[in-house]
Design a protein around this motif. Structure first.
Motif, PDB file in Angstrom:
ATOM      1  N   ASN A 183       4.927   1.349   1.634  1.00 59.10           N
ATOM      2  CA  ASN A 183       3.960   1.036   1.631  1.00 59.10           C
ATOM      3  C   ASN A 183       2.754  -0.429   0.594  1.00 59.10           C
ATOM      4  N   ASN A 237      -0.481  -0.560  -0.022  1.00 56.76           N
ATOM      5  CA  ASN A 237      -1.995   0.142  -0.380  1.00 56.76           C
ATOM      6  C   ASN A 237      -1.343  -0.269  -2.029  1.00 56.76           C
ATOM      7  N   GLU A 296      -2.379  -1.504  -5.476  1.00 60.43           N
ATOM      8  CA  GLU A 296      -3.339  -1.571  -5.713  1.00 60.43           C
ATOM      9  C   GLU A 296      -3.696   0.066  -6.521  1.00 60.43           C
ATOM     10  N   TYR A 304       3.217   7.612  -0.003  1.00 66.51           N
ATOM     11  CA  TYR A 304       3.789   7.136   1.171  1.00 66.51           C
ATOM     12  C   TYR A 304       5.029   7.288   1.883  1.00 66.51           C
ATOM     13  N   VAL A 346       0.633   6.805   5.249  1.00 67.25           N
ATOM     14  CA  VAL A 346      -0.634   7.086   3.955  1.00 67.25           C
ATOM     15  C   VAL A 346      -0.948   8.459   4.022  1.00 67.25           C
TER      16      VAL A 346
END
Length: 158
Positions: free
Chosen positions: A60, A63, A66, A132, A137
């Motif tokens: 993922n 996401n 980050e 993940y 999520v």
């Protein structure tokens, strides 16, 4: 002794950490030369741990990157400042005629940074895997309806 510095990292630049390594270092931490790609996963191998973070980020990426940046980037910024200060302290020792102490300082600093990163990335790898897993999520997908979320997932039906 204090000038020849490289920042070492494995894998893609966007997901890797970097460790300051001085050419004058007396030794390197074991994880920096442990394991082979063909030998299978080894948590004591810097390459394997970093590659694990990189691979799990692909589950993922939008996401996960980050999450990686939130853990890594403040420490890298701090590391640049600290490395500069350590280099200056070592240069001062060299200018005072204590090259042995300068090399010991540089070696110790580099080793501590490398070990910190390795342990941090082992934890980050597990965090990313947990968060993940199966391209979800927190084990939730973004594509479920509100009814399904409320009546199946939130109700505790797994």
């Amino acid at each position: 002794e204090a000038r020849c510095l490289v920042y070492w990292g494995w894998g893609t630049a966007i997901t890797q950490y970097i460790t300051p390594v001085f050419a004058s270092a007396n030794y390197l931490p074991e994880h920096m030369f442990t394991g082979t790609r063909a030998g299978g996963y080894n948590e004591n191998s810097g390459w394997w741990v970093t590659s694990s973070v990189q691979t799990k980020a692909q589950l993922n990426f939008m996401n996960a990157i980050e999450d990686i940046r939130a853990v890594r980037d403040p420490l890298i910024d701090e590391q640049y400042d600290t490395t500069f200060a350590i280099q200056n302290a070592a240069a001062k020792l060299i200018n005072e005629g204590d090259t042995e102490a300068a090399v010991a300082l540089l070696t110790s600093y580099s080793e501590n940074q490398a070990k910190m990163w390795h342990e941090l990335y082992k934890d980050l790898s597990m965090d990313l895997e947990t968060k993940y897993w199966n391209e979800r999520v927190g084990m939730r997908t973004g594509g479920v309806t509100e009814w399904w979320q409320k009546n199946v997932i939130d109700a505790g039906i797994k």
